[in-house]
Motif scaffolding. Structure first.
Motif, PDB file in Angstrom:
ATOM      1  N   ALA A 140      19.878  46.374  50.615  1.00 15.12           N
ATOM      2  CA  ALA A 140      18.883  46.381  49.540  1.00 15.12           C
ATOM      3  C   ALA A 140      18.226  47.736  49.286  1.00 15.12           C
ATOM      4  N   VAL A 141      18.547  48.730  50.100  1.00  9.56           N
ATOM      5  CA  VAL A 141      17.889  50.032  49.918  1.00  9.56           C
ATOM      6  C   VAL A 141      18.878  51.080  49.432  1.00  9.56           C
ATOM      7  N   LYS A 142      18.318  52.138  48.842  1.00  4.86           N
ATOM      8  CA  LYS A 142      19.158  53.202  48.291  1.00  4.86           C
ATOM      9  C   LYS A 142      19.772  54.072  49.395  1.00  4.86           C
ATOM     10  N   GLU A 143      19.027  54.317  50.454  1.00  8.05           N
ATOM     11  CA  GLU A 143      19.487  55.138  51.578  1.00  8.05           C
ATOM     12  C   GLU A 143      19.536  54.260  52.838  1.00  8.05           C
ATOM     13  N   PRO A 144      20.638  53.581  53.103  1.00  7.37           N
ATOM     14  CA  PRO A 144      20.699  52.603  54.191  1.00  7.37           C
ATOM     15  C   PRO A 144      21.000  53.180  55.583  1.00  7.37           C
ATOM     16  N   ARG A 145      21.201  54.491  55.663  1.00  3.98           N
ATOM     17  CA  ARG A 145      21.634  55.076  56.936  1.00  3.98           C
ATOM     18  C   ARG A 145      20.697  54.712  58.095  1.00  3.98           C
ATOM     19  N   PHE A 146      19.398  54.857  57.915  1.00  5.72           N
ATOM     20  CA  PHE A 146      18.469  54.613  59.020  1.00  5.72           C
ATOM     21  C   PHE A 146      18.518  53.154  59.474  1.00  5.72           C
ATOM     22  N   LEU A 147      18.770  52.248  58.549  1.00  6.63           N
ATOM     23  CA  LEU A 147      18.876  50.835  58.914  1.00  6.63           C
ATOM     24  C   LEU A 147      20.188  50.545  59.640  1.00  6.63           C
ATOM     25  N   ALA A 148      21.286  51.135  59.169  1.00  9.03           N
ATOM     26  CA  ALA A 148      22.583  50.948  59.822  1.00  9.03           C
ATOM     27  C   ALA A 148      22.569  51.523  61.234  1.00  9.03           C
ATOM     28  N   GLU A 149      21.968  52.703  61.394  1.00 11.41           N
ATOM     29  CA  GLU A 149      21.881  53.300  62.725  1.00 11.41           C
ATOM     30  C   GLU A 149      20.920  52.525  63.617  1.00 11.41           C
ATOM     31  N   GLY A 150      19.823  52.076  63.041  1.00  8.66           N
ATOM     32  CA  GLY A 150      18.881  51.265  63.816  1.00  8.66           C
ATOM     33  C   GLY A 150      19.537  49.987  64.318  1.00  8.66           C
ATOM     34  N   SER A 151      20.312  49.357  63.470  1.00  6.34           N
ATOM     35  CA  SER A 151      21.015  48.134  63.849  1.00  6.34           C
ATOM     36  C   SER A 151      22.019  48.409  64.964  1.00  6.34           C
ATOM     37  N   LEU A 152      22.733  49.529  64.862  1.00  4.64           N
ATOM     38  CA  LEU A 152      23.692  49.915  65.894  1.00  4.64           C
ATOM     39  C   LEU A 152      23.018  49.996  67.258  1.00  4.64           C
ATOM     40  N   TRP A 153      21.878  50.648  67.313  1.00  9.06           N
ATOM     41  CA  TRP A 153      21.195  50.826  68.602  1.00  9.06           C
ATOM     42  C   TRP A 153      20.492  49.559  69.054  1.00  9.06           C
ATOM     43  N   LEU A 154      20.044  48.737  68.132  1.00 12.94           N
ATOM     44  CA  LEU A 154      19.492  47.439  68.527  1.00 12.94           C
ATOM     45  C   LEU A 154      20.573  46.559  69.162  1.00 12.94           C
ATOM     46  N   ILE A 155      21.782  46.637  68.631  1.00 14.58           N
ATOM     47  CA  ILE A 155      22.883  45.879  69.224  1.00 14.58           C
ATOM     48  C   ILE A 155      23.141  46.373  70.645  1.00 14.58           C
ATOM     49  N   ALA A 156      23.139  47.677  70.851  1.00 12.84           N
ATOM     50  CA  ALA A 156      23.359  48.235  72.190  1.00 12.84           C
ATOM     51  C   ALA A 156      22.262  47.793  73.155  1.00 12.84           C
ATOM     52  N   ILE A 157      21.015  47.845  72.696  1.00 11.91           N
ATOM     53  CA  ILE A 157      19.900  47.395  73.532  1.00 11.91           C
ATOM     54  C   ILE A 157      20.076  45.921  73.880  1.00 11.91           C
ATOM     55  N   GLY A 158      20.505  45.136  72.913  1.00 12.86           N
ATOM     56  CA  GLY A 158      20.733  43.714  73.153  1.00 12.86           C
ATOM     57  C   GLY A 158      21.826  43.464  74.176  1.00 12.86           C
ATOM     58  N   VAL A 159      22.921  44.211  74.086  1.00 10.47           N
ATOM     59  CA  VAL A 159      24.016  44.041  75.048  1.00 10.47           C
ATOM     60  C   VAL A 159      23.542  44.391  76.453  1.00 10.47           C
ATOM     61  N   LEU A 160      22.862  45.516  76.592  1.00  7.33           N
ATOM     62  CA  LEU A 160      22.360  45.905  77.914  1.00  7.33           C
ATOM     63  C   LEU A 160      21.349  44.886  78.434  1.00  7.33           C
ATOM     64  N   GLY A 161      20.451  44.441  77.566  1.00  7.93           N
ATOM     65  CA  GLY A 161      19.472  43.432  77.965  1.00  7.93           C
ATOM     66  C   GLY A 161      20.121  42.117  78.353  1.00  7.93           C
ATOM     67  N   ALA A 162      21.183  41.741  77.633  1.00  8.65           N
ATOM     68  CA  ALA A 162      21.891  40.494  77.942  1.00  8.65           C
ATOM     69  C   ALA A 162      22.568  40.572  79.304  1.00  8.65           C
ATOM     70  N   LEU A 163      23.119  41.728  79.632  1.00 10.10           N
ATOM     71  CA  LEU A 163      23.769  41.878  80.931  1.00 10.10           C
ATOM     72  C   LEU A 163      22.757  41.764  82.074  1.00 10.10           C
ATOM     73  N   VAL A 164      21.582  42.336  81.877  1.00 10.90           N
ATOM     74  CA  VAL A 164      20.529  42.213  82.892  1.00 10.90           C
ATOM     75  C   VAL A 164      20.082  40.751  82.990  1.00 10.90           C
ATOM     76  N   ALA A 165      19.829  40.113  81.856  1.00 13.25           N
ATOM     77  CA  ALA A 165      19.410  38.708  81.862  1.00 13.25           C
ATOM     78  C   ALA A 165      20.477  37.819  82.502  1.00 13.25           C
ATOM     79  N   ALA A 166      21.742  38.147  82.265  1.00 13.73           N
ATOM     80  CA  ALA A 166      22.843  37.349  82.828  1.00 13.73           C
ATOM     81  C   ALA A 166      22.843  37.397  84.350  1.00 13.73           C
ATOM     82  N   MET A 167      22.512  38.537  84.918  1.00 11.21           N
ATOM     83  CA  MET A 167      22.474  38.633  86.385  1.00 11.21           C
ATOM     84  C   MET A 167      21.446  37.651  86.958  1.00 11.21           C
TER      85      MET A 167
END
Length: 171
Positions: free
Chosen positions: A46-73
């Protein structure tokens, strides 16, 4: 004879003290990160310059994966407290399997995005993968709720709980 008390006690101090398991609080990290990543994905449409949102989403996914691995233990430690062959144990295995599949899907999504273009809005296929993964995560969460609220896994026994509902008079 059933042994519900066995599933209430931690197998290790690392799992959190009696009545206060660490796994439920740790799952808030991947859940929050992945839900927010989907919000960023949709907002990138929905925005004209989506880069910051796409990059933010990329790093949120990484944080989620790392957090999920810790929670899984910690979740695995809770699973070890449940007697094998019981409905609670089988539910725990399905809960764990779904969560590991979701984590693998998000790890793949992270690699897919990392290899792609971050200047444009997140692709429809990537958004679809996130939606499907969140639906599976919701099913896994439902089973986690069943473990805690129906079967009482790592929840204090009824006598301990009753103390919270006993009326005391401070005279």
């Amino acid at each position: 004879m059933a042994e519900p008390g066995r599933g209430k006690d931690p197998v290790s101090v690392l799992a959190g003290p009696y009545g206060h398991p660490l796994h439920p609080i740790l799952v808030t990290v991947p859940i929050g990160a992945w839900v927010t990543s989907l919000v960023f994905d949709l907002a990138s449409q929905a925005v004209k310059e989506p880069r910051f949102l796409a990059e933010g989403s990329l790093w949120l996914i990484a944080i989620g994966v790392l957090g999920a691995l810790v929670a899984a233990m910690f979740g695995f430690l809770d699973l070890l407290a449940i007697k094998q062959g019981t409905p609670a144990f089988r539910t725990g295995l399905v809960h764990m399997s779904l969560n590991l599949a979701v984590t693998a899907a998000y790890a793949a999504a992270w690699a897919w995005r990392l290899a792609g273009d971050h200047l444009h809005a997140v692709g429809v296929g990537q958004i679809a993968l996130s939606v499907i993964s969140l639906a599976a995560l919701s099913a896994a969460g439902f089973l986690g709720g069943k473990l805690a609220f129906l079967y009482g896994v790592r929840v204090a026994d009824e006598a301990t709980q009753a103390r919270g509902f006993t009326v005391t008079h401070n005279e």
